[in-house]
Design a protein around this motif. Structure first.
Motif, mmCIF file in Angstrom:
data_model
loop_
_atom_site.group_PDB
_atom_site.id
_atom_site.type_symbol
_atom_site.label_atom_id
_atom_site.label_comp_id
_atom_site.label_asym_id
_atom_site.label_seq_id
_atom_site.Cartn_x
_atom_site.Cartn_y
_atom_site.Cartn_z
ATOM 1 N N LEU A 1 102.100 50.017 75.299
ATOM 2 C CA LEU A 1 101.110 49.588 74.309
ATOM 3 C C LEU A 1 100.120 48.606 74.926
ATOM 4 C CD1 LEU A 1 99.900 49.292 71.519
ATOM 5 C CD2 LEU A 1 101.870 47.931 70.831
ATOM 6 N N GLN A 2 100.626 47.674 75.719
ATOM 7 C CA GLN A 2 99.754 46.680 76.339
ATOM 8 C C GLN A 2 98.831 47.309 77.384
ATOM 9 O OE1 GLN A 2 103.152 44.112 77.300
ATOM 10 N NE2 GLN A 2 102.149 42.447 76.196
ATOM 11 N N GLU A 3 99.336 48.301 78.108
ATOM 12 C CA GLU A 3 98.516 48.954 79.134
ATOM 13 C C GLU A 3 97.384 49.779 78.518
ATOM 14 O OE1 GLU A 3 101.286 51.170 81.485
ATOM 15 O OE2 GLU A 3 102.193 49.365 82.360
ATOM 16 N N ILE A 4 97.681 50.489 77.447
ATOM 17 C CA ILE A 4 96.666 51.294 76.765
ATOM 18 C C ILE A 4 95.701 50.386 76.012
ATOM 19 C CG2 ILE A 4 96.318 53.041 74.968
ATOM 20 C CD1 ILE A 4 99.115 54.157 75.928
ATOM 21 N N ASN A 5 96.237 49.332 75.425
ATOM 22 C CA ASN A 5 95.448 48.222 74.879
ATOM 23 C C ASN A 5 94.453 48.603 73.776
ATOM 24 O OD1 ASN A 5 94.934 45.439 74.853
ATOM 25 N ND2 ASN A 5 93.169 45.664 76.212
ATOM 26 N N PRO A 6 94.930 49.225 72.684
ATOM 27 C CA PRO A 6 94.027 49.439 71.550
ATOM 28 C C PRO A 6 93.690 48.099 70.907
ATOM 29 C CG PRO A 6 96.276 50.041 70.957
ATOM 30 C CD PRO A 6 96.290 49.715 72.419
ATOM 31 N N LYS A 7 92.441 47.888 70.548
ATOM 32 C CA LYS A 7 92.071 46.590 69.990
ATOM 33 C C LYS A 7 92.627 46.430 68.576
ATOM 34 C CE LYS A 7 87.453 47.749 68.223
ATOM 35 N NZ LYS A 7 86.024 47.386 68.282
ATOM 36 N N ASN A 8 92.737 45.180 68.166
ATOM 37 C CA ASN A 8 93.282 44.820 66.845
ATOM 38 C C ASN A 8 94.727 45.277 66.668
ATOM 39 O OD1 ASN A 8 90.721 43.780 66.099
ATOM 40 N ND2 ASN A 8 90.055 45.825 65.490
ATOM 41 N N SER A 9 95.462 45.316 67.771
ATOM 42 C CA SER A 9 96.864 45.753 67.722
ATOM 43 C C SER A 9 97.777 44.644 68.225
ATOM 44 C CB SER A 9 97.055 47.012 68.564
ATOM 45 O OG SER A 9 96.314 48.084 68.015
ATOM 46 N N ILE A 10 98.989 44.603 67.663
ATOM 47 C CA ILE A 10 99.921 43.529 68.014
ATOM 48 C C ILE A 10 101.350 44.050 68.139
ATOM 49 C CG2 ILE A 10 98.519 41.763 66.878
ATOM 50 C CD1 ILE A 10 100.599 41.762 64.580
ATOM 51 N N ILE A 11 102.159 43.264 68.827
ATOM 52 C CA ILE A 11 103.600 43.475 68.939
ATOM 53 C C ILE A 11 104.277 42.286 68.264
ATOM 54 C CG2 ILE A 11 105.562 43.566 70.535
ATOM 55 C CD1 ILE A 11 103.472 44.700 72.632
ATOM 56 N N ILE B 1 99.049 39.517 57.431
ATOM 57 C CA ILE B 1 98.237 39.293 58.623
ATOM 58 C C ILE B 1 97.394 40.503 59.026
ATOM 59 C CG2 ILE B 1 99.897 37.594 59.459
ATOM 60 C CD1 ILE B 1 100.804 39.558 61.576
ATOM 61 N N VAL B 2 97.725 41.689 58.502
ATOM 62 C CA VAL B 2 96.985 42.900 58.876
ATOM 63 C C VAL B 2 95.469 42.730 58.734
ATOM 64 C CG1 VAL B 2 96.445 45.243 58.084
ATOM 65 C CG2 VAL B 2 98.784 44.646 58.652
ATOM 66 N N ASN C 1 91.607 41.086 67.462
ATOM 67 C CA ASN C 1 91.885 40.783 68.860
ATOM 68 C C ASN C 1 91.480 41.954 69.752
ATOM 69 O OD1 ASN C 1 94.320 41.539 67.157
ATOM 70 N ND2 ASN C 1 95.104 42.118 69.170
ATOM 71 N N GLN C 2 90.861 41.627 70.862
ATOM 72 C CA GLN C 2 90.431 42.658 71.815
ATOM 73 C C GLN C 2 91.601 43.199 72.622
ATOM 74 O OE1 GLN C 2 87.318 44.110 72.134
ATOM 75 N NE2 GLN C 2 86.982 42.995 70.220
ATOM 76 N N ASN C 3 92.543 42.326 72.950
ATOM 77 C CA ASN C 3 93.717 42.723 73.729
ATOM 78 C C ASN C 3 94.973 42.632 72.865
ATOM 79 O OD1 ASN C 3 92.292 43.036 76.254
ATOM 80 N ND2 ASN C 3 92.157 40.797 76.319
ATOM 81 N N VAL C 4 95.959 43.460 73.163
ATOM 82 C CA VAL C 4 97.205 43.458 72.407
ATOM 83 C C VAL C 4 97.854 42.074 72.498
ATOM 84 C CG1 VAL C 4 99.542 44.393 72.270
ATOM 85 C CG2 VAL C 4 97.612 45.921 72.707
ATOM 86 N N GLU C 5 98.176 41.506 71.359
ATOM 87 C CA GLU C 5 98.835 40.203 71.310
ATOM 88 C C GLU C 5 100.305 40.380 70.943
ATOM 89 O OE1 GLU C 5 97.765 37.234 72.032
ATOM 90 O OE2 GLU C 5 95.612 37.577 72.255
ATOM 91 N N VAL C 6 101.141 39.496 71.474
ATOM 92 C CA VAL C 6 102.574 39.503 71.177
ATOM 93 C C VAL C 6 102.907 38.281 70.335
ATOM 94 C CG1 VAL C 6 104.910 39.513 72.137
ATOM 95 C CG2 VAL C 6 103.046 40.652 73.378
ATOM 96 N N LYS D 1 94.222 50.093 63.806
ATOM 97 C CA LYS D 1 95.075 48.921 64.031
ATOM 98 C C LYS D 1 96.525 49.383 64.144
ATOM 99 C CE LYS D 1 92.410 45.379 61.544
ATOM 100 N NZ LYS D 1 92.437 44.401 60.426
ATOM 101 N N LEU D 2 97.235 48.865 65.154
ATOM 102 C CA LEU D 2 98.636 49.238 65.342
ATOM 103 C C LEU D 2 99.500 47.987 65.374
ATOM 104 C CD1 LEU D 2 100.959 51.192 66.010
ATOM 105 C CD2 LEU D 2 100.216 51.140 68.406
#
Length: 288
Positions: free
Chosen positions: A137-147, A198-199, A204-209, A96-97
């Motif tokens: 970050l959005q292009e690489i798209n690691p799951k469970n990651s947010i901005i 929130i961690v 989420n499958q896609n990076v959320e902002v 998770k990032l």
């Protein structure tokens, strides 16, 4: 127990996370440039493998907004390329990032609080490099990651507007502070608490902002007035325009962020800016 890597641990949000660490069921690794060079991808990989990291909270950033105008390569290395490396490793290792970004990705010409999907248009090197980091970050798209984009960050740690005003309030009888830049301050401790809350909920499958700042709206002038009032400093604050205080980097005139998404999805309550300022001044021993 989940193992959490916090980069930029001596910055404002990183320091607040450190202060809160004992209250949460994680095994934290707090790193700074000396202990982990995030501009070196191999160093990141080695650290993560040695310590079996499950979660990364990236608080590291090049935040010297004016100096960045003449140090674009360094700002890009930290705000963009390092984030790209963190994202790639996070995807490979299923980590998770949580990445912290800024209101400076916008041009500050809006007429309503910015939502996460509003068009970005940075007008500074700092803002541009932070946006490039978001895009990577959005292009690489690691799951469970947010901005998480935030604004006007302050705390009892490091250098920030609140501490500068307190110092100048002791040194001067009056100050000119900009009144035509509007937004909301963010007490770094509030943001740190929200991140830790929130961690475990990230799925989420896609990076959320998301957007986060304290509640309310004000100018830097209003902020300075309230700091002096709460701390009982005998320093008169005079309103000035941005044009009367030129800086190498352009600042957004309007930085208000809409926080509805993060509040609704994670069921969090965000403190009002005056309440958070009061809390910070108490920590600093400046609440009179």
């Amino acid at each position: 127990m989940n193992k959490v890597l916090v980069t930029g641990s001596k910055g404002q949000v990183g320091s607040e996370l450190n202060g809160l660490a004992s209250e949460y069921p994680y095994d934290f690794f707090f790193t700074e440039r000396d202990s982990l060079d995030i501009t070196n991808e191999q160093s990141i990989k080695d650290f993560i493998e040695i310590h079996n990291i499950d979660i990364i909270i990236n608080c590291a950033a090049y935040t010297a907004v004016d100096i960045a105008e003449s140090q674009k390569d360094l700002a890009d290395a930290i705000n963009h390329k390092a984030v790209k490396s963190l994202a790639q490793i996070s995807k490979e290792k299923n980590i998770k990032l949580i990445h912290i970004s800024t209101d400076y990705v916008f041009n500050g010409q809006n007429y309503r609080p910015y939502i996460e999907t509003d068009a970005t248009d940075p007008n500074s090197v700092y803002g541009s490099t932070k946006l490039d980091g978001e895009k990577a970050l959005q292009e690489i798209n690691p799951k469970n990651s947010i901005i998480i984009r935030t604004s006007w960050v302050y705390s009892s740690f490091g250098s920030n507007f609140v501490k500068t005003m307190l110092r100048l309030g002791n040194e001067r009888d009056e100050l000119g502070v900009i009144y035509d830049q509007v937004g909301s301050p963010t007490y770094a401790r509030d943001l740190a608490k929200t991140i830790l809350e929130i961690v475990p909920k990230l799925q989420n499958q896609n990076v959320e902002v998301y957007h986060y700042s304290n509640e309310g709206v004000l100018s830097w002038y209003d902020f300075a007035k309230e700091i002096m009032k709460m701390a009982k400093k005998e320093c008169n604050i005079n309103p000035i325009e941005t044009k009367d205080h030129p800086t190498p980097a352009s600042r957004p005139h309007y930085s208000l962020l809409n926080k509805s998404k993060i509040k609704q999805e994670f069921n969090i309550k965000i403190p009002f800016w005056k309440d958070s300022l009061d809390a910070c001044l108490k920590v600093l021993g400046e609440r009179k």
